[in-house]
Write an enzyme that holds these catalytic residues in place. Structure first.
Site, mmCIF file in Angstrom:
data_model
loop_
_atom_site.group_PDB
_atom_site.id
_atom_site.type_symbol
_atom_site.label_atom_id
_atom_site.label_comp_id
_atom_site.label_asym_id
_atom_site.label_seq_id
_atom_site.Cartn_x
_atom_site.Cartn_y
_atom_site.Cartn_z
ATOM 1 N N LYS A 159 0.642 -1.206 -0.257
ATOM 2 C CA LYS A 159 -0.370 0.103 -0.023
ATOM 3 C C LYS A 159 0.671 1.065 0.160
ATOM 4 O O LYS A 159 0.948 2.673 0.554
ATOM 5 C CB LYS A 159 -0.899 -0.334 0.905
ATOM 6 C CG LYS A 159 -2.560 0.825 0.751
ATOM 7 C CD LYS A 159 -3.426 0.542 1.283
ATOM 8 C CE LYS A 159 -5.290 1.153 1.145
ATOM 9 N NZ LYS A 159 -5.310 1.003 0.241
HETATM 10 N N1 PMP Z 1 -6.516 -2.831 -3.302
HETATM 11 C C1 PMP Z 1 -6.402 -1.675 -3.557
HETATM 12 C C2 PMP Z 1 -4.826 -1.296 -4.755
HETATM 13 C C3 PMP Z 1 -6.880 -0.536 -2.386
HETATM 14 O O1 PMP Z 1 -6.373 0.357 -2.882
HETATM 15 C C4 PMP Z 1 -7.952 -1.349 -1.674
HETATM 16 C C5 PMP Z 1 -8.288 0.054 -0.692
HETATM 17 N N2 PMP Z 1 -7.666 -0.624 0.452
HETATM 18 C C6 PMP Z 1 -8.001 -2.696 -1.562
HETATM 19 C C7 PMP Z 1 -7.760 -3.538 -2.998
HETATM 20 C C8 PMP Z 1 -9.247 -2.643 -0.799
HETATM 21 O O2 PMP Z 1 -8.710 -3.443 0.205
HETATM 22 P P1 PMP Z 1 -9.063 -3.316 1.954
HETATM 23 O O3 PMP Z 1 -10.490 -3.776 2.154
HETATM 24 O O4 PMP Z 1 -8.046 -3.713 3.083
HETATM 25 O O5 PMP Z 1 -9.623 -2.112 2.420
#
Ligand code: PMP
Length: 307
Positions: A159
């Site tokens: 991230k």
């Molecule tokens: N993929 C990406 C690229 C994201 O930015 C997110 C959002 N955080 C997600 C998937 C979904 O992850 P999460 O369920 O942890 O929010």
């Protein structure tokens, strides 16, 4: 209601109004994208007069992992992280749906894009957030002409802020072409994820989601949905997904903190299923919203009451 920019955030070790939490233009993270972040939702339940934060422990774990991958310091115990999170919400007297953004960034004012021996800092702020994408209307998506960055370029699993240029390219292309969202293929051509959300497919009542080796972010919503679906008795498979499998799926939905669960009606001009929300998607979406708003006793372990 008080402007959220007046509410406190956590910045440089203090709780100060968000509008005053500013950095110098020389900041390493601003110049090079050397930061990583999280995105956490808190759901306000007016009947219970409480706000529930979803899976804080999982978010903590992912932040820790990101700090390891990116060689940035995140020197907090879970208890400390929880305390900061709760302080920001309580001091801000948040009584509505809230989105929390924990953020570790290279705060030094210096040149040279590297990760080691550059000072970093942690901040956390809150903003109001209801739906990020429409969860009811059925979204239209497009396979992006941009490929998902691979783990060996900018690890999506981390991230990392800089990696979101890749998301921004795809999202703008999709919106400018008249779609709601983009779908990335990985560098091998397998389906990866949306610009900020994971993807689920249903074929012959089996739930399928691209595996963690398809350059995805290991989403916390994704993980929760896999567990929930299995507990409901659905078969779930994490595997590689080919592009045209999307076109022949019975149901498709996006999942993520921002998007929550949002179903797709069309991908690349092909209608998905019969063009309305699918039975399994609806079942999972309904239960998901009950869980996050504190209406399901057996899933209380996934939510933290703030008040
Ligand atoms: N993929 C990406 C690229 C994201 O930015 C997110 C959002 N955080 C997600 C998937 C979904 O992850 P999460 O369920 O942890 O929010």
């Amino acid at each position: 209601m008080q402007d959220f920019n007046e509410k406190p955030c956590y910045f440089q070790g203090n709780y100060i109004p968000l509008k005053n939490a500013n950095v110098n233009i020389q900041t390493h993270a601003l110049q090079y994208g050397t930061a990583f972040f999280g995105g956490i939702r808190g759901y306000w339940n007016p009947d219970q007069n409480n706000l529930f934060v979803f899976r804080l422990d999982e978010h903590y774990k992912r932040l820790k992992n990101s700090s390891r991958i990116l060689q940035m310091n995140f020197p907090y115990s879970f208890d400390q992280f929880q305390e900061i999170t709760l302080n920001v919400i309580r001091k801000g007297e948040w009584k509505q749906n809230v989105y929390l953004r924990p953020f570790v960034y290279k705060s030094a004012l210096e040149l040279s894009p590297r990760l080691h021996n550059v000072q970093d800092d942690f901040a956390l702020y809150a903003i109001p957030l209801n739906d990020y994408l429409d969860t009811k209307k059925g979204l239209r998506a497009q396979t992006s002409s941009w490929r998902r960055i691979s783990d060996n370029q900018i690890p999506t699993r981390s991230k990392a802020s800089g990696g979101y240029i890749n998301s921004a390219l795809a999202k703008s292309e999709a919106l400018q072409n008249g779609f709601d969202e983009a779908i990335f293929l990985d560098e091998r051509g397998f389906v990866s994820e949306g610009s900020a959300e994971n993807l689920f497919f249903i074929r012959d009542r089996e739930i399928i989601t691209p595996s963690v080796t398809s350059a995805i972010l290991e989403g916390i919503t994704r993980k929760s949905i896999i567990a929930l679906a299995q507990q409901k008795g659905y078969a779930v498979k994490e595997r590689e997904v080919s592009r045209t499998e999307m076109y022949v799926a019975d149901e498709v939905f996006f999942a993520g903190t921002g998007v929550q669960i949002a179903w797709l009606r069309e991908i690349d001009y092909r209608q998905i299923g019969n063009g309305s929300i699918g039975e399994i998607t609806k079942d999972i979406q309904d239960t998901f919203f009950d869980i996050v708003t504190g209406k399901m006793e057996e899933y209380r372990k996934w939510i933290l009451p703030v008040y």
